[in-house]
Design a protein around this motif. Sequence first.
Motif, PDB file in Angstrom:
ATOM      1  N   HIS A 209      -4.140  -9.390   1.285  1.00  0.00           N
ATOM      2  CA  HIS A 209      -4.773  -8.305   0.534  1.00  0.00           C
ATOM      3  C   HIS A 209      -5.143  -7.150   1.455  1.00  0.00           C
ATOM      4  CE1 HIS A 209      -5.613 -11.926  -1.988  1.00  0.00           C
ATOM      5  NE2 HIS A 209      -5.226 -11.088  -2.927  1.00  0.00           N
ATOM      6  N   ILE A 210      -4.994  -5.924   0.951  1.00  0.00           N
ATOM      7  CA  ILE A 210      -5.450  -4.741   1.679  1.00  0.00           C
ATOM      8  C   ILE A 210      -6.957  -4.598   1.461  1.00  0.00           C
ATOM      9  CG2 ILE A 210      -5.169  -2.252   1.963  1.00  0.00           C
ATOM     10  CD1 ILE A 210      -2.324  -2.597   0.779  1.00  0.00           C
ATOM     11  N   TRP A 266       0.386  -3.927  -5.581  1.00  0.00           N
ATOM     12  CA  TRP A 266       0.123  -2.658  -4.897  1.00  0.00           C
ATOM     13  C   TRP A 266      -1.065  -2.770  -3.935  1.00  0.00           C
ATOM     14  CZ3 TRP A 266      -4.782  -1.366  -6.224  1.00  0.00           C
ATOM     15  CH2 TRP A 266      -5.249  -1.720  -7.490  1.00  0.00           C
ATOM     16  N   ASN A 267      -1.707  -3.914  -3.871  1.00  0.00           N
ATOM     17  CA  ASN A 267      -2.811  -4.121  -2.934  1.00  0.00           C
ATOM     18  C   ASN A 267      -2.510  -5.268  -1.964  1.00  0.00           C
ATOM     19  OD1 ASN A 267      -5.616  -3.555  -2.035  1.00  0.00           O
ATOM     20  ND2 ASN A 267      -6.013  -5.613  -2.802  1.00  0.00           N
ATOM     21  N   THR A 268      -1.239  -5.597  -1.794  1.00  0.00           N
ATOM     22  CA  THR A 268      -0.881  -6.690  -0.895  1.00  0.00           C
ATOM     23  C   THR A 268       0.328  -6.313  -0.050  1.00  0.00           C
ATOM     24  OG1 THR A 268       0.467  -7.700  -2.642  1.00  0.00           O
ATOM     25  CG2 THR A 268      -1.780  -8.536  -2.370  1.00  0.00           C
ATOM     26  N   ILE A 269       0.425  -6.939   1.126  1.00  0.00           N
ATOM     27  CA  ILE A 269       1.621  -6.858   1.966  1.00  0.00           C
ATOM     28  C   ILE A 269       1.836  -8.234   2.592  1.00  0.00           C
ATOM     29  CG2 ILE A 269       1.374  -4.405   2.499  1.00  0.00           C
ATOM     30  CD1 ILE A 269       0.244  -5.208   5.225  1.00  0.00           C
ATOM     31  N   SER A 270       3.021  -8.449   3.140  1.00  0.00           N
ATOM     32  CA  SER A 270       3.356  -9.737   3.746  1.00  0.00           C
ATOM     33  C   SER A 270       3.199  -9.658   5.265  1.00  0.00           C
ATOM     34  CB  SER A 270       4.803 -10.124   3.397  1.00  0.00           C
ATOM     35  OG  SER A 270       4.995 -10.173   2.001  1.00  0.00           O
ATOM     36  N   LEU A 271       2.423 -10.585   5.826  1.00  0.00           N
ATOM     37  CA  LEU A 271       2.187 -10.641   7.266  1.00  0.00           C
ATOM     38  C   LEU A 271       2.282 -12.079   7.757  1.00  0.00           C
ATOM     39  CD1 LEU A 271      -0.965  -8.317   7.618  1.00  0.00           C
ATOM     40  CD2 LEU A 271       1.399  -7.709   8.150  1.00  0.00           C
ATOM     41  N   THR A 272       2.618 -12.256   9.033  1.00  0.00           N
ATOM     42  CA  THR A 272       2.561 -13.580   9.628  1.00  0.00           C
ATOM     43  C   THR A 272       1.113 -14.049   9.649  1.00  0.00           C
ATOM     44  OG1 THR A 272       2.192 -12.813  11.891  1.00  0.00           O
ATOM     45  CG2 THR A 272       4.484 -12.953  11.144  1.00  0.00           C
ATOM     46  N   PRO A 273       0.870 -15.357   9.711  1.00  0.00           N
ATOM     47  CA  PRO A 273      -0.518 -15.840   9.764  1.00  0.00           C
ATOM     48  C   PRO A 273      -1.322 -15.223  10.905  1.00  0.00           C
ATOM     49  CG  PRO A 273       0.964 -17.659   9.296  1.00  0.00           C
ATOM     50  CD  PRO A 273       1.835 -16.470   9.601  1.00  0.00           C
ATOM     51  N   THR A 274      -0.692 -15.047  12.068  1.00  0.00           N
ATOM     52  CA  THR A 274      -1.422 -14.462  13.201  1.00  0.00           C
ATOM     53  C   THR A 274      -1.796 -13.017  12.929  1.00  0.00           C
ATOM     54  OG1 THR A 274      -0.371 -15.894  14.836  1.00  0.00           O
ATOM     55  CG2 THR A 274      -1.282 -13.837  15.642  1.00  0.00           C
ATOM     56  N   MET A 379       2.352   3.896  -6.787  1.00  0.00           N
ATOM     57  CA  MET A 379       2.288   4.474  -5.446  1.00  0.00           C
ATOM     58  C   MET A 379       0.890   4.949  -5.089  1.00  0.00           C
ATOM     59  SD  MET A 379       4.337   7.818  -3.986  1.00  0.00           S
ATOM     60  CE  MET A 379       3.187   8.983  -4.754  1.00  0.00           C
ATOM     61  N   GLU A 380       0.264   5.747  -5.976  1.00  0.00           N
ATOM     62  CA  GLU A 380      -1.055   6.303  -5.663  1.00  0.00           C
ATOM     63  C   GLU A 380      -2.099   5.209  -5.464  1.00  0.00           C
ATOM     64  OE1 GLU A 380       0.849   7.357  -8.098  1.00  0.00           O
ATOM     65  OE2 GLU A 380       1.279   9.480  -7.709  1.00  0.00           O
ATOM     66  N   LYS A 381      -1.986   4.123  -6.204  1.00  0.00           N
ATOM     67  CA  LYS A 381      -2.939   3.021  -6.064  1.00  0.00           C
ATOM     68  C   LYS A 381      -2.851   2.404  -4.673  1.00  0.00           C
ATOM     69  CE  LYS A 381      -2.166   1.824 -10.933  1.00  0.00           C
ATOM     70  NZ  LYS A 381      -1.666   0.771 -11.838  1.00  0.00           N
ATOM     71  N   MET A 382      -1.637   2.160  -4.222  1.00  0.00           N
ATOM     72  CA  MET A 382      -1.464   1.548  -2.908  1.00  0.00           C
ATOM     73  C   MET A 382      -1.906   2.493  -1.795  1.00  0.00           C
ATOM     74  SD  MET A 382       1.858  -0.552  -1.552  1.00  0.00           S
ATOM     75  CE  MET A 382       1.532  -2.061  -0.603  1.00  0.00           C
ATOM     76  N   ARG A 387      -5.803   3.807   2.473  1.00  0.00           N
ATOM     77  CA  ARG A 387      -6.757   4.771   3.032  1.00  0.00           C
ATOM     78  C   ARG A 387      -8.127   4.132   3.223  1.00  0.00           C
ATOM     79  NH1 ARG A 387      -4.644  10.066  -0.333  1.00  0.00           N
ATOM     80  NH2 ARG A 387      -3.417  10.964   1.361  1.00  0.00           N
ATOM     81  N   MET A 388      -8.544   3.328   2.255  1.00  0.00           N
ATOM     82  CA  MET A 388      -9.828   2.655   2.417  1.00  0.00           C
ATOM     83  C   MET A 388      -9.758   1.673   3.587  1.00  0.00           C
ATOM     84  SD  MET A 388     -12.219   0.500  -0.220  1.00  0.00           S
ATOM     85  CE  MET A 388     -13.409   1.825  -0.423  1.00  0.00           C
ATOM     86  N   GLN A 389      -8.657   0.927   3.678  1.00  0.00           N
ATOM     87  CA  GLN A 389      -8.481  -0.007   4.797  1.00  0.00           C
ATOM     88  C   GLN A 389      -8.565   0.715   6.126  1.00  0.00           C
ATOM     89  OE1 GLN A 389      -5.670  -0.978   7.984  1.00  0.00           O
ATOM     90  NE2 GLN A 389      -5.261   0.462   6.340  1.00  0.00           N
ATOM     91  N   TRP A 390      -7.907   1.871   6.251  1.00  0.00           N
ATOM     92  CA  TRP A 390      -7.878   2.606   7.516  1.00  0.00           C
ATOM     93  C   TRP A 390      -9.277   3.104   7.887  1.00  0.00           C
ATOM     94  CZ3 TRP A 390      -5.520   3.045  11.816  1.00  0.00           C
ATOM     95  CH2 TRP A 390      -5.609   4.189  12.607  1.00  0.00           C
ATOM     96  N   ALA A 391     -10.008   3.602   6.905  1.00  0.00           N
ATOM     97  CA  ALA A 391     -11.359   4.091   7.174  1.00  0.00           C
ATOM     98  C   ALA A 391     -12.264   2.969   7.670  1.00  0.00           C
ATOM     99  CB  ALA A 391     -11.950   4.725   5.911  1.00  0.00           C
ATOM    100  N   LEU A 392     -12.183   1.794   7.040  1.00  0.00           N
ATOM    101  CA  LEU A 392     -13.075   0.694   7.392  1.00  0.00           C
ATOM    102  C   LEU A 392     -12.632  -0.044   8.642  1.00  0.00           C
ATOM    103  CD1 LEU A 392     -13.909  -0.738   3.852  1.00  0.00           C
ATOM    104  CD2 LEU A 392     -15.277   0.788   5.269  1.00  0.00           C
ATOM    105  N   ILE A 393     -11.315  -0.139   8.874  1.00  0.00           N
ATOM    106  CA  ILE A 393     -10.840  -0.891  10.032  1.00  0.00           C
ATOM    107  C   ILE A 393     -11.223  -0.187  11.326  1.00  0.00           C
ATOM    108  CG2 ILE A 393      -8.541   0.022  10.559  1.00  0.00           C
ATOM    109  CD1 ILE A 393      -9.187  -3.661   9.817  1.00  0.00           C
ATOM    110  N   LYS A 394     -11.282   1.143  11.305  1.00  0.00           N
ATOM    111  CA  LYS A 394     -11.703   1.886  12.500  1.00  0.00           C
ATOM    112  C   LYS A 394     -13.146   1.551  12.856  1.00  0.00           C
ATOM    113  CE  LYS A 394     -10.579   5.964  10.915  1.00  0.00           C
ATOM    114  NZ  LYS A 394     -10.401   7.433  10.841  1.00  0.00           N
ATOM    115  N   LEU A 395     -13.990   1.451  11.851  1.00  0.00           N
ATOM    116  CA  LEU A 395     -15.394   1.120  12.106  1.00  0.00           C
ATOM    117  C   LEU A 395     -15.547  -0.325  12.548  1.00  0.00           C
ATOM    118  CD1 LEU A 395     -17.335   2.927   9.257  1.00  0.00           C
ATOM    119  CD2 LEU A 395     -16.314   3.807  11.341  1.00  0.00           C
TER     120      LEU A 395
END
Length: 442
Positions: A209-210, A266-274, A379-382, A387-395
């Motif tokens: 989840h994003i 639109w709120n998910t992507i695929s990543l390795t477990p690590t 598209m706009e939802k994702m 954008r929310m992820q980027w704002a919070l991950i920096k903090l």
Amino acid sequence: MQRTMDDRYKDFQAKMAGNERAQRELQRVLDNSDKMPEQQSAAELLPVEEMEERLQYINVVEKHWHDNFAYLSQKPGEAYRSFNDAELSALLHMDTGYLCNELMQWTSIESLIQSILGIPATLKFFATKALSAEALQRISKKIPPLRPPSVSSASGDDDDEKEATEKRRSTKLDSSGKAQRNNYYAEKRRHLDGHRCVLTGTRDAQVCHIVPFAANATKDGMDRWHKVIQASMRLFLQERPGVDLYAEARLHSLFGFEQGVSDRHWNTISLTPTMHDWWGRGYFGLKYIGTNDANVQDPNAVVTLRIQFHWMPWRCRKLGQKPAPLGRTKEDILAAISTSCGQPSSWQGEPMVAMSRPETGFNLETGDVFGIHIPRRHMEKMVEAFRMQWALIKLLAMAGGAEVVADYPDDPEFLDENWELPGRKALRLAYIDIRAAVAEEE
């Protein structure tokens, strides 16, 4: 005649001519075998040129908090604490002009303080693994593993609206009212990502989840996430010029009106477990930088979001320990950030945070761009989720990662159940009573 190592190196150089990335990787190994992959420099995520001015503004805000602590918090003076690293990081990332404007009147300063005090709980909620067992029990149950994906449709496009609506309504609630994971949308995400990790290209990736599933798995989680959105709106000003008056309404409309909505493709992507684990710890972030074919009108057409990978600034700390608190000078803040994470010079060295891409053998570096596929109508939802992820991950990274955030309380320390300063609420209610009394006299 036997070829020397220099001869082999020259041959390899000739083969790699014109491949700047390969040459850079080779040179890195030759220059220093212990050199780490490129990390996000502090200067790229912090407005270093404005740092002194910004810190002066922060000192004004912190002094107001100190001088008016008893009135604002309705607690004794000895309970006062200065801003922690999460709160300081939020102020460091705010738009300078907006921060300056907030200092023009004391009511605005107090509104700003109220928002800043909600940031630690916001980050703890965002990095869901940092929540206490009690908070997780309130918000979301342990999520069962997803079933293996079924055979996808030939087109891979969204189903028609009727079927999509039926599938969406198939999201179930358990006996306690918590949303269960919807495998239908997970399979759609796997198909869009080609059943591979979007960063490494490897198979057997997890659907991640994003915006966390806990944001709307329960009614309590939805209410809490709405407060999170209210507390973090000012963080978006760094990426968007001017004050975005509608950002809160857009995000609330996406994540605040339906249980389990974070499970949508639109709120998910695929990543390795690590990489999934490292993302939740604030080791890297994904920045939206544009969309291919964004002008396509067909709502079912699949477009590609361009996402830029960034290793986050690494707060200096020894293995298994938390970083020292951030100072209040430019030099202190920059000195607290390392350009590498780990020192793998020997088996006794610290383990590093790094990842290679199997299809090229090159290290995953800050600045690498990847494509994330999504039907045009979503598209706009994702984009909003990224954008929310980027704002919070920096903090989260500037605060010292999920390991530090885990020590913060689940709810804001000095705010009430509505994430409001008790003193401001008491003043507002008193003002209402006065107005009512005056009206009666008239």
